[in-house]
Design a protein around this motif. Structure first.
Motif, PDB file in Angstrom:
ATOM      1  N   ARG A   1       0.804  -1.229   0.000  1.00 33.20           N
ATOM      2  CA  ARG A   1       0.000   0.000   0.000  1.00 33.20           C
ATOM      3  C   ARG A   1       0.834   1.275   0.000  1.00 33.20           C
ATOM      4  O   ARG A   1       0.341   2.324  -0.392  1.00 33.20           O
ATOM      5  N   LEU A   2       2.096   1.199   0.407  1.00 36.74           N
ATOM      6  CA  LEU A   2       2.923   2.409   0.413  1.00 36.74           C
ATOM      7  C   LEU A   2       3.509   2.725  -0.954  1.00 36.74           C
ATOM      8  O   LEU A   2       3.827   3.873  -1.243  1.00 36.74           O
TER       9      LEU A   2
ATOM     10  N   GLN B   1       9.263   9.345   2.958  1.00 36.42           N
ATOM     11  CA  GLN B   1       7.977   9.448   2.290  1.00 36.42           C
ATOM     12  C   GLN B   1       7.881   8.433   1.162  1.00 36.42           C
ATOM     13  O   GLN B   1       8.863   8.179   0.449  1.00 36.42           O
TER      14      GLN B   1
ATOM     15  N   ALA C   1       4.158   3.060   9.843  1.00 35.72           N
ATOM     16  CA  ALA C   1       3.616   3.813   8.715  1.00 35.72           C
ATOM     17  C   ALA C   1       2.451   4.678   9.172  1.00 35.72           C
ATOM     18  O   ALA C   1       1.693   4.297  10.072  1.00 35.72           O
TER      19      ALA C   1
ATOM     20  N   THR D   1      -0.625   6.967   7.133  1.00 33.72           N
ATOM     21  CA  THR D   1      -1.156   7.173   5.788  1.00 33.72           C
ATOM     22  C   THR D   1      -2.466   7.967   5.797  1.00 33.72           C
ATOM     23  O   THR D   1      -3.074   8.164   6.847  1.00 33.72           O
TER      24      THR D   1
ATOM     25  N   LEU E   1      -2.547  10.692   8.438  1.00 35.76           N
ATOM     26  CA  LEU E   1      -1.282  11.379   8.149  1.00 35.76           C
ATOM     27  C   LEU E   1      -1.514  12.875   7.947  1.00 35.76           C
ATOM     28  O   LEU E   1      -0.769  13.701   8.489  1.00 35.76           O
TER      29      LEU E   1
ATOM     30  N   GLY F   1       2.239   6.172  -0.998  1.00 32.16           N
ATOM     31  CA  GLY F   1       1.012   5.970  -0.245  1.00 32.16           C
ATOM     32  C   GLY F   1       1.064   6.380   1.211  1.00 32.16           C
ATOM     33  O   GLY F   1       0.165   6.047   1.980  1.00 32.16           O
ATOM     34  N   GLY F   2       2.076   7.106   1.642  1.00 29.69           N
ATOM     35  CA  GLY F   2       2.189   7.522   3.041  1.00 29.69           C
ATOM     36  C   GLY F   2       3.638   7.672   3.439  1.00 29.69           C
ATOM     37  O   GLY F   2       4.519   7.780   2.583  1.00 29.69           O
ATOM     38  N   SER F   3       3.897   7.666   4.726  1.00 29.89           N
ATOM     39  CA  SER F   3       5.254   7.837   5.243  1.00 29.89           C
ATOM     40  C   SER F   3       5.512   6.826   6.347  1.00 29.89           C
ATOM     41  O   SER F   3       4.586   6.368   7.008  1.00 29.89           O
TER      42      SER F   3
END
Length: 135
Positions: free
Chosen positions: A44-45, A63, A79, A81, A85, A66-68
């Motif tokens: 997902r990231l 980063q 994570a 997201t 986020l 899909g997020g950090s």
């Protein structure tokens, strides 16, 4: 994915920190371990968007599409997201009152939303689109 050159195995970097290349960018240490556990560039990231950077209080962050992922010595790597986020960053992220994430986002028991715990509080994202935090 076009232009993706994931490494199947982590390599030793000059600092003897585990690292690997995904989508032509390096991912290291605890952030790498969490990234791999979430499916790396196929999860997902997605692909990293930049290199690992310093964060508050000796932490690190990187980063992804899909997020950090944020890492600190006290919390490890987690994570963050989506709307969680966005709200967290809007409240100064790890440097704000809520601190670093301490776990991954989860569904509420009643399935009416999602939540994530942080060092000093929790952020909720409800199915109706509302997001709230307590710290």
């Amino acid at each position: 994915m076009l232009g993706v050159t994931p490494s199947a195995h982590a390599e030793e970097s000059e600092s003897s920190d585990k690292s690997a290349t995904y989508c032509r960018l390096r991912v290291h240490g605890g952030i790498l371990a969490r990234y791999v556990s979430l499916g790396s560039n196929k999860g997902r990231l997605g692909c990293p968007l930049g290199i690992e950077q310093s964060a508050a209080d000796g932490g690190r962050m990187q980063q992804f599409a899909g997020g950090s992922i944020y890492w600190s010595p006290a919390t490890g790597a987690h994570a963050v997201t989506g709307h969680i986020l966005d709200l967290w960053r809007g409240n100064r992220g790890e440097a704000g009152c809520i601190g670093y994430p301490t776990d991954e986002e989860s569904a509420t028991p009643d399935r009416r939303g999602r939540y994530q715990h942080f060092q000093h509080g929790t952020i909720w994202r409800w199915n109706d689109g509302k997001v709230s935090a307590v710290c």
